[in-house]
Every structure is written in structure tokens, then in C-alpha cells.
Design a protein around this motif. Structure first.
Motif, short mmCIF file in Angstrom:
data_model
loop_
_atom_site.label_atom_id
_atom_site.label_comp_id
_atom_site.label_asym_id
_atom_site.label_seq_id
_atom_site.Cartn_x
_atom_site.Cartn_y
_atom_site.Cartn_z
N GLU A 1 0.78 -1.27 0.09
CA GLU A 1 -0.09 -0.28 0.00
C GLU A 1 0.65 1.09 0.04
N TYR A 2 0.72 2.31 -0.93
CA TYR A 2 1.16 3.53 -0.83
C TYR A 2 0.23 4.39 -0.04
N GLY A 3 0.38 4.70 1.17
CA GLY A 3 -0.75 5.35 2.00
C GLY A 3 -0.91 6.70 1.56
N GLY B 1 -3.87 5.35 -1.68
CA GLY B 1 -4.51 6.58 -1.29
C GLY B 1 -4.18 7.88 -1.48
N THR B 2 -4.51 8.74 -2.06
CA THR B 2 -4.05 10.04 -2.45
C THR B 2 -4.87 11.14 -1.74
N PRO B 3 -4.38 12.03 -1.13
CA PRO B 3 -5.34 12.93 -0.55
C PRO B 3 -5.89 14.02 -1.67
N ALA B 4 -7.31 14.16 -1.64
CA ALA B 4 -8.00 14.90 -2.57
C ALA B 4 -8.35 16.42 -2.22
N ALA B 5 -8.45 17.29 -3.21
CA ALA B 5 -8.62 18.55 -2.87
C ALA B 5 -10.09 18.74 -2.18
#
Length: 121
Positions: free
Chosen positions: A40-42, A114-118
Motif C-alpha cells: 500500500e502507498y498510503g 490513497g491520494t489526498p484529494a482537494a
């Protein structure tokens, strides 16, 4: 592979299971849902492997709500799941993607990001 609608419901259910405290804190249950090669790429930028989540605390607690789930078949035995989560504690959204693989009739997560979103309007 089962039909896409049934498979989508099944994989979404597995993703939701992985958000529950009962599964996240149980190395035994995580062990069934995560492939041995899991990575996982957190959203924190940290990289996790299955062995990192097999300790006493498992994957730890989160309060996330899943939305906008979509399933994208990759082959007869692999799919890409994409969705968004809302963190109840900080109000942050994260875009998520997972690759699931079926072996011997058992679907297991092979990869997750998981990629932080705007901020949502």
C-alpha cells in the motif's frame, strides 16, 4: 469471474469490511483479505506491506466513509476498484484505488493507494 454488477457489489463489500474496526484490528481477518504480496502507498506517504499489518494492532483504527465506488475489470481474475473516502475526524477526502486478485475462488487485495484529494465544495 462473476458478472460485473455482482462482482462490483462483492468487492465494494470487501473494501467496506477493510474499514471496520473488527477487521482492521484483526491480523487473522486482514490475513484473509490481503494477498501475501500486498503493498500500500498510503495517503500519508508511507509504504505498507502485509507483514507490517500482521502485528497485535493490525492496521489500526480509522473512521472513513466510502463513496463513488467503481469497478474496472483488468482480466478474468483481477479488478481495479476506485472510490473516495471521507475521514470523519478531520473532514479530509482521499481518492483510493485497489487491485484485487482472485485465486482459488478467494478475492484478495494485492495493491492499494490513497491520494489526498482537494477540499470538496
Amino acid at each position: 469471474m462473476m458478472n460485473v454488477a455482482s462482482l462490483s457489489k462483492h468487492i465494494c463489500g470487501l473494501e467496506e469490511k477493510l474499514l471496520t474496526p473488527e477487521v482492521r484490528t484483526s491480523p487473522q481477518q486482514l490475513g484473509l483479505l490481503l494477498a501475501d504480496e500486498f503493498v500500500e502507498y498510503g495517503s500519508s506517504g508511507r509504504v505498507w506491506h502485509k507483514k507490517d499489518l500482521m502485528g497485535e494492532e493490525g492496521a489500526g483504527m480509522v473512521e472513513l466513509t466510502l463513496s463513488e465506488f467503481a469497478l474496472h475489470p483488468l482480466s478474468e481474475d483481477a479488478v481495479l476498484a476506485t472510490y473516495k473516502t471521507l475521514n470523519a475526524k478531520n473532514g479530509g477526502y482521499t481518492l483510493r484505488s485497489s487491485i484485487w486478485r482472485c485465486r482459488d475462488g478467494l478475492w484478495q487485495m494485492l495493491f492499494h493507494q490513497g491520494t489526498p484529494a482537494a477540499v470538496q465544495e
